[in-house]
Design a protein around this motif. Structure first.
Motif, PDB file in Angstrom:
ATOM      1  N   ARG A 174      10.070 -15.805 -14.307  1.00 11.93           N
ATOM      2  CA  ARG A 174       9.711 -16.637 -15.478  1.00 11.93           C
ATOM      3  C   ARG A 174       8.844 -17.531 -15.429  1.00 11.93           C
ATOM      4  NH1 ARG A 174      14.202 -21.177 -18.218  1.00 11.93           N
ATOM      5  NH2 ARG A 174      13.790 -20.421 -20.203  1.00 11.93           N
ATOM      6  N   THR A 175       7.939 -17.408 -16.759  1.00 10.97           N
ATOM      7  CA  THR A 175       6.765 -18.302 -16.652  1.00 10.97           C
ATOM      8  C   THR A 175       6.753 -19.249 -17.794  1.00 10.97           C
ATOM      9  OG1 THR A 175       5.821 -16.348 -18.016  1.00 10.97           O
ATOM     10  CG2 THR A 175       5.290 -16.441 -15.793  1.00 10.97           C
ATOM     11  N   ILE A 176       5.669 -20.184 -17.894  1.00 13.05           N
ATOM     12  CA  ILE A 176       5.486 -21.021 -18.995  1.00 13.05           C
ATOM     13  C   ILE A 176       3.921 -21.367 -18.787  1.00 13.05           C
ATOM     14  CG2 ILE A 176       5.927 -22.975 -17.283  1.00 13.05           C
ATOM     15  CD1 ILE A 176       7.213 -24.621 -19.712  1.00 13.05           C
ATOM     16  N   HIS A 177       3.639 -21.305 -20.459  1.00 16.44           N
ATOM     17  CA  HIS A 177       2.140 -21.564 -20.400  1.00 16.44           C
ATOM     18  C   HIS A 177       1.172 -20.612 -19.647  1.00 16.44           C
ATOM     19  CE1 HIS A 177       3.329 -25.193 -21.867  1.00 16.44           C
ATOM     20  NE2 HIS A 177       3.574 -25.850 -20.765  1.00 16.44           N
ATOM     21  N   GLY A 178       1.511 -19.288 -19.699  1.00 14.44           N
ATOM     22  CA  GLY A 178       0.894 -18.336 -19.057  1.00 14.44           C
ATOM     23  C   GLY A 178       1.338 -17.676 -18.049  1.00 14.44           C
ATOM     24  N   ALA A 179       1.010 -16.480 -17.781  1.00 15.67           N
ATOM     25  CA  ALA A 179       1.491 -15.674 -16.581  1.00 15.67           C
ATOM     26  C   ALA A 179       1.696 -16.019 -15.124  1.00 15.67           C
ATOM     27  CB  ALA A 179       0.893 -13.977 -16.695  1.00 15.67           C
ATOM     28  N   ASP A 180       0.401 -16.877 -15.135  1.00 13.02           N
ATOM     29  CA  ASP A 180       0.365 -17.360 -13.560  1.00 13.02           C
ATOM     30  C   ASP A 180       1.217 -18.680 -13.156  1.00 13.02           C
ATOM     31  OD1 ASP A 180      -1.710 -15.487 -13.222  1.00 13.02           O
ATOM     32  OD2 ASP A 180      -3.171 -16.972 -14.001  1.00 13.02           O
ATOM     33  N   ASN A 181       1.936 -19.225 -14.340  1.00  8.88           N
ATOM     34  CA  ASN A 181       2.673 -20.259 -14.029  1.00  8.88           C
ATOM     35  C   ASN A 181       4.405 -20.093 -13.949  1.00  8.88           C
ATOM     36  OD1 ASN A 181       0.549 -22.328 -14.328  1.00  8.88           O
ATOM     37  ND2 ASN A 181       0.511 -21.919 -16.562  1.00  8.88           N
ATOM     38  N   LEU A 182       4.741 -19.779 -12.933  1.00  9.63           N
ATOM     39  CA  LEU A 182       6.069 -19.426 -12.741  1.00  9.63           C
ATOM     40  C   LEU A 182       7.018 -20.754 -12.628  1.00  9.63           C
ATOM     41  CD1 LEU A 182       5.973 -16.985  -9.451  1.00  9.63           C
ATOM     42  CD2 LEU A 182       6.364 -16.366 -11.930  1.00  9.63           C
ATOM     43  N   SER A 183       8.046 -20.777 -13.400  1.00 10.40           N
ATOM     44  CA  SER A 183       8.651 -21.839 -13.784  1.00 10.40           C
ATOM     45  C   SER A 183      10.119 -21.887 -13.092  1.00 10.40           C
ATOM     46  CB  SER A 183       8.523 -22.191 -15.343  1.00 10.40           C
ATOM     47  OG  SER A 183       9.454 -21.254 -15.914  1.00 10.40           O
ATOM     48  N   TYR A 184      10.735 -20.964 -13.121  1.00 11.49           N
ATOM     49  CA  TYR A 184      12.056 -21.041 -12.533  1.00 11.49           C
ATOM     50  C   TYR A 184      12.385 -20.671 -10.966  1.00 11.49           C
ATOM     51  CZ  TYR A 184      16.970 -20.567 -12.131  1.00 11.49           C
ATOM     52  OH  TYR A 184      18.620 -20.412 -11.686  1.00 11.49           O
ATOM     53  N   PRO A 185      13.148 -21.757 -10.324  1.00 12.16           N
ATOM     54  CA  PRO A 185      13.568 -23.072 -10.784  1.00 12.16           C
ATOM     55  C   PRO A 185      12.703 -24.179 -10.606  1.00 12.16           C
ATOM     56  CG  PRO A 185      14.252 -22.489  -8.636  1.00 12.16           C
ATOM     57  CD  PRO A 185      13.571 -21.135  -8.973  1.00 12.16           C
ATOM     58  N   SER A 186      12.896 -25.304 -11.107  1.00 10.49           N
ATOM     59  CA  SER A 186      11.915 -26.538 -10.752  1.00 10.49           C
ATOM     60  C   SER A 186      12.043 -26.872  -9.263  1.00 10.49           C
ATOM     61  CB  SER A 186      12.130 -27.482 -11.815  1.00 10.49           C
ATOM     62  OG  SER A 186      11.626 -28.551 -11.441  1.00 10.49           O
ATOM     63  N   GLY A 187      10.785 -26.771  -8.735  1.00 15.74           N
ATOM     64  CA  GLY A 187      10.609 -27.416  -7.351  1.00 15.74           C
ATOM     65  C   GLY A 187      10.611 -28.693  -7.259  1.00 15.74           C
ATOM     66  N   HIS A 188      10.007 -29.251  -8.052  1.00 14.23           N
ATOM     67  CA  HIS A 188      10.049 -30.801  -8.244  1.00 14.23           C
ATOM     68  C   HIS A 188      11.398 -31.467  -8.492  1.00 14.23           C
ATOM     69  CE1 HIS A 188       5.799 -30.530  -8.927  1.00 14.23           C
ATOM     70  NE2 HIS A 188       5.485 -31.664  -8.967  1.00 14.23           N
ATOM     71  N   THR A 189      12.225 -30.933  -9.228  1.00 16.24           N
ATOM     72  CA  THR A 189      13.502 -31.228  -9.815  1.00 16.24           C
ATOM     73  C   THR A 189      14.542 -31.071  -8.265  1.00 16.24           C
ATOM     74  OG1 THR A 189      13.371 -30.694 -11.794  1.00 16.24           O
ATOM     75  CG2 THR A 189      15.510 -30.977 -11.190  1.00 16.24           C
ATOM     76  N   ALA A 190      14.203 -29.712  -7.723  1.00 21.87           N
ATOM     77  CA  ALA A 190      14.943 -29.653  -6.434  1.00 21.87           C
ATOM     78  C   ALA A 190      14.694 -30.443  -5.396  1.00 21.87           C
ATOM     79  CB  ALA A 190      14.607 -28.092  -5.975  1.00 21.87           C
ATOM     80  N   PHE A 191      13.642 -30.929  -5.124  1.00 21.40           N
ATOM     81  CA  PHE A 191      13.029 -31.721  -4.223  1.00 21.40           C
ATOM     82  C   PHE A 191      13.691 -33.280  -4.140  1.00 21.40           C
ATOM     83  CE2 PHE A 191      10.192 -35.492  -2.886  1.00 21.40           C
ATOM     84  CZ  PHE A 191      10.353 -35.282  -1.560  1.00 21.40           C
ATOM     85  N   LEU A 192      13.580 -33.814  -5.589  1.00 19.26           N
ATOM     86  CA  LEU A 192      14.048 -35.133  -5.561  1.00 19.26           C
ATOM     87  C   LEU A 192      15.615 -35.109  -5.750  1.00 19.26           C
ATOM     88  CD1 LEU A 192      12.813 -38.066  -5.760  1.00 19.26           C
ATOM     89  CD2 LEU A 192      13.333 -37.904  -8.339  1.00 19.26           C
ATOM     90  N   THR A 193      16.319 -34.148  -5.997  1.00 22.65           N
ATOM     91  CA  THR A 193      17.887 -34.070  -5.820  1.00 22.65           C
ATOM     92  C   THR A 193      18.058 -33.849  -4.385  1.00 22.65           C
ATOM     93  OG1 THR A 193      17.917 -33.276  -8.193  1.00 22.65           O
ATOM     94  CG2 THR A 193      19.675 -32.808  -6.700  1.00 22.65           C
ATOM     95  N   ALA A 194      17.462 -33.242  -3.606  1.00 22.74           N
ATOM     96  CA  ALA A 194      17.762 -32.835  -2.252  1.00 22.74           C
ATOM     97  C   ALA A 194      17.484 -34.242  -1.534  1.00 22.74           C
ATOM     98  CB  ALA A 194      16.920 -31.951  -1.855  1.00 22.74           C
ATOM     99  N   LEU A 195      16.517 -35.018  -1.838  1.00 26.01           N
ATOM    100  CA  LEU A 195      16.242 -36.133  -1.058  1.00 26.01           C
ATOM    101  C   LEU A 195      17.295 -37.288  -1.290  1.00 26.01           C
ATOM    102  CD1 LEU A 195      14.192 -37.565   1.000  1.00 26.01           C
ATOM    103  CD2 LEU A 195      13.259 -38.563  -0.790  1.00 26.01           C
TER     104      LEU A 195
END
Length: 243
Positions: A131-152
């Motif tokens: 899955r991409t957002i703002h162009g084919a090079d920007n893979l978006s799913y799942p959000s690593g930022h959200t995963a990191f802060l939730t994990a911490l």
């Protein structure tokens, strides 16, 4: 732990570090982890190869990259920084050092291993889903930022629940509330800055809920096995000395 206590009679007292996943929350966290993993898979299948918001995304307000203005944009940028390499490394070092100062080495290991495996999982899943957002090079799913802060947040909440001696209901409430607040904050920042779709943030949140309990169990299992081997070797050495 009973086996370790039995070995103490010959080997002397052995101090075992507190578990990061106490028995009381183990069962319900395992159930949540399984459901979260299923959600990650289902969402990944639904949005595989997509490059536009899905139906679920349409239920949520989706600001564009320039529609969130100060002071909320500053808040979003500050939150986003916590998931960037420099911000994430600072948080991991600070929380890991705090765990060591509190005498919780297993929690310190979980901080590093848990967040690392969580972000690593999102990195592996992204090209699989495509899955991409703002162009084919920007893979978006799942959000690593959200995963990191939730994990911490999950690791910190587990540590707090263990130190406070909370029961099953109170411990569950604390852990889930921490995960929800952290995931919602980072998820909002990612959507507000136009970096992710809402369902990307949901996928990252669920990734953390799936990975952290499994990693916590693995940390405890490994530490217990190492303690058992240490006690066994120590007891053997004591017996040889007595002969």
């Amino acid at each position: 732990m009973d086996r370790l206590a039995g070995a103490d009679r010959e080997a002397g007292p052995v101090v075992v570090a507190p578990a990061v996943l106490p028995p009381s929350p183990r069962a319900w966290l395992g159930t949540i982890a399984a459901l979260a993993a299923l959600a990650v898979v289902v969402l990944g299948v639904l949005y595989a190869g997509h490059s536009a918001p899905g139906g679920v995304d349409g239920w949520i307000v989706r600001p564009t990259a320039d529609s969130v203005r100060p002071p909320w944009r500053y808040a979003a940028l500050a939150t986003d920084f916590l998931g960037e390499p420099a911000g994430a490394a600072t948080l991991v070092v600070a929380v890991g050092a705090g765990c060591l100062l509190l005498g919780r080495p297993r929690a310190a290991v979980l901080v590093v291993a848990g967040t690392g495996l969580t972000v690593g999982t999102t990195t592996l899943v992204k090209p699989l889903v495509g899955r991409t957002i703002h162009g084919a090079d920007n893979l978006s799913y799942p959000s690593g930022h959200t995963a990191f802060l939730t994990a911490l947040a999950l690791v910190v909440a587990l540590l707090a629940a263990g130190r406070l001696g909370l029961g099953r209901a109170a411990g569950a409430s604390l852990v889930l509330a921490a995960a929800l607040v952290a995931g919602a904050a980072m998820g909002w920042a990612q959507v507000a800055l136009g970096a992710h779709y809402p369902t990307d943030a949901l996928g990252g949140w669920c990734t953390a809920l799936a990975v952290i309990p499994a990693t916590a169990w693995l940390v405890d299992w490994t530490a217990d096995r190492m303690a058992e081997r240490f006690v066994g070797r120590t007891a053997g050495a004591v017996r040889r000395e007595r002969r």
